[in-house]
Design an enzyme around this catalytic site. Sequence first.
Site, short mmCIF file in Angstrom:
data_model
loop_
_atom_site.label_atom_id
_atom_site.label_comp_id
_atom_site.label_asym_id
_atom_site.label_seq_id
_atom_site.Cartn_x
_atom_site.Cartn_y
_atom_site.Cartn_z
N THR A 83 0.83 -1.21 0.00
CA THR A 83 0.00 0.00 0.00
C THR A 83 0.86 1.26 0.00
O THR A 83 0.51 2.27 -0.62
CB THR A 83 -0.93 0.00 1.23
OG1 THR A 83 -0.15 -0.30 2.40
CG2 THR A 83 -2.04 -1.05 1.08
N HIS A 336 -50.78 -8.19 -17.96
CA HIS A 336 -50.46 -9.62 -17.82
C HIS A 336 -49.52 -10.11 -18.92
O HIS A 336 -49.73 -9.81 -20.09
CB HIS A 336 -51.73 -10.49 -17.92
CG HIS A 336 -52.97 -9.82 -17.46
ND1 HIS A 336 -53.45 -9.93 -16.17
CD2 HIS A 336 -53.84 -9.01 -18.10
CE1 HIS A 336 -54.57 -9.22 -16.06
NE2 HIS A 336 -54.83 -8.64 -17.21
C1 UD1 Z 1 -4.46 -3.18 4.90
C2 UD1 Z 1 -3.66 -2.44 5.99
C3 UD1 Z 1 -4.18 -2.89 7.34
C4 UD1 Z 1 -5.65 -2.59 7.46
C5 UD1 Z 1 -6.43 -3.23 6.31
C6 UD1 Z 1 -7.87 -2.73 6.35
C7 UD1 Z 1 -1.41 -1.99 5.14
C8 UD1 Z 1 0.00 -2.41 5.16
N1 UD1 Z 1 -2.25 -2.75 5.84
O1 UD1 Z 1 -4.18 -4.56 5.05
O2 UD1 Z 1 -3.47 -2.21 8.38
O3 UD1 Z 1 -6.16 -3.07 8.71
O4 UD1 Z 1 -5.85 -2.87 5.04
O5 UD1 Z 1 -8.69 -3.36 5.39
O6 UD1 Z 1 -1.74 -0.98 4.53
N2 UD1 Z 1 -3.10 -2.55 -3.01
C9 UD1 Z 1 -2.55 -1.83 -4.06
N3 UD1 Z 1 -1.23 -1.98 -4.33
C10 UD1 Z 1 -0.43 -2.81 -3.61
C11 UD1 Z 1 -1.00 -3.53 -2.56
C12 UD1 Z 1 -2.34 -3.40 -2.27
O7 UD1 Z 1 -3.26 -1.05 -4.73
O8 UD1 Z 1 0.75 -2.88 -3.93
C13 UD1 Z 1 -4.54 -2.40 -2.73
C14 UD1 Z 1 -5.33 -3.70 -2.75
O9 UD1 Z 1 -5.91 -3.93 -4.03
C15 UD1 Z 1 -6.42 -3.44 -1.70
C16 UD1 Z 1 -5.81 -2.40 -0.76
O10 UD1 Z 1 -4.68 -1.89 -1.42
O11 UD1 Z 1 -7.59 -2.93 -2.29
C17 UD1 Z 1 -5.39 -3.01 0.57
O12 UD1 Z 1 -4.48 -4.05 0.33
P1 UD1 Z 1 -4.59 -5.43 1.11
O13 UD1 Z 1 -3.52 -6.32 0.62
O14 UD1 Z 1 -5.97 -5.96 1.08
O15 UD1 Z 1 -4.24 -4.95 2.58
P2 UD1 Z 1 -4.58 -5.67 3.95
O16 UD1 Z 1 -3.66 -6.82 4.16
O17 UD1 Z 1 -6.02 -5.96 4.06
#
Ligand code: UD1
Length: 425
Positions: A83, A336
């Site tokens: 993220t 109908h």
């Molecule tokens: C993330 C948070 C976590 C939080 C949770 C809430 C981080 C490190 N963790 O975890 O603290 O409690 O969301 O739902 O931020 N994405 C991208 N690019 C990337 C990686 C992910 O766009 O490189 C997008 C994914 O498509 C997704 C969102 O970011 O929609 C969150 O990613 P995800 O892997 O689901 O994070 P969580 O493990 O759920």
Amino acid sequence: MFYNKSIIYNIFMKILILAAGRSSRFNGACSKVLTKFWGVRVVDMLIARANNVGQTYIMVNENVDKAIKHNRKIVQDMNNYGTGAAVQQYVSNMEEDDLLVIPGDLPLLDEAAMQKVTNTPGDIVIGVMRMPEGAEQYGRIIMEGDHVKAIVEHRFHEEKTQFANTGVILIRKNALHLIKDLKKNSSGEIYLTDIVQLANQAGLQVGISSLLYNCVLGFNTVDELNQLLQLAQINWRNRAVESGAVFYDISKVYFSYDTKIEQGVVVEPNCYFGPGVVLKSGAYIKTFSVFSDCVVSGAVGPFAHIKSGSIAHGSQVGAFVEVSKSDVAQGAKIKHLAYIGNAKIGENSNVGAGVVVCNYDGKNKSETEIGKNVMVGANSSLIAPISIGDSAFLAAGGVYTKNIEEMEFAIARARQENKGKKQDV
Ligand code: UD1
Ligand code: CA
């Protein structure tokens, strides 16, 4: 009904929807952001809501790029994952404005929750919720008194904390420079959540905004998606009852995120409202009817399917009638067993039982126009394109292929012959 008018659009607020994840925990048929959620893809629902709050950008990966239509898309370089990496790539290309980051897997997130975070003071504001029972996969909010010290992922901190990170994070303009200092961690990813420690080190203020869990739960697995589908209906039903409409049994009515309902509407049980439906005052919806993309002010059902178009005040669409891309004017009746496609039915016209508008020749759809006060006899087929003038009368059982003038009486069937007693023929 579902859109709170107190939401104010802010052109200087940039919103970044993160939709570039690998969906590795989601064993669905496609990326989780493209999954349909009560008829609308999760990502489209988030875009529609975010567009009401600020200027929306979306981070995509190569797999979902083509499937998402948006004029402010950024394709993430998957060599830098996480993220934090996603936001780093956004920041490196954009002007500095306040930035609200939204994970693309929060289908319950609405405008009010987004606005609550953006209205909370702090250089960084973390949208938090009380830690949900059972769910283990949320980042833990580590507090020191009322100060946020860090966000630590569940895999590095098993023990649950009072608050969980929702992933909705506001970074005000003056704190955006911290993003470039986010670093890869031991899992090989760059986490946006590490921004909290960077902000603390820089002496910036980290605020928290407490959000209701039924607006911010996310899904990583199909099981979690199924739970959210149920929870969304609870939210939407709660809002529907506030509209002042009468529901005989609201637990058996299904809504979409954007269903709009006016006061004075009556809805019987077992009805399904897909995306884009407006029920206006005067609408009476009878049991087992299905709707999408339409405006309804008249009586519909039981067992009707309105796919798109409008059903005006005082009109009646009855049992086993399908209406697709058609407008039914005031006082018209189709009571109908009929199919009406690509048609306009004029005021006070009557379409008899079993009438079919034949709108498709296997390649193209054609239009049908029926004027006011027309009587279309039962079991007729109207071969489109065709137009029927006001007050025309079409005898039952006809196959009508030519236009019919106003006031005309038309008959389009073989004349019956009675040929004598059976044994003599
Ligand atoms: C993330 C948070 C976590 C939080 C949770 C809430 C981080 C490190 N963790 O975890 O603290 O409690 O969301 O739902 O931020 N994405 C991208 N690019 C990337 C990686 C992910 O766009 O490189 C997008 C994914 O498509 C997704 C969102 O970011 O929609 C969150 O990613 P995800 O892997 O689901 O994070 P969580 O493990 O759920
Ligand atoms: Ca997630």
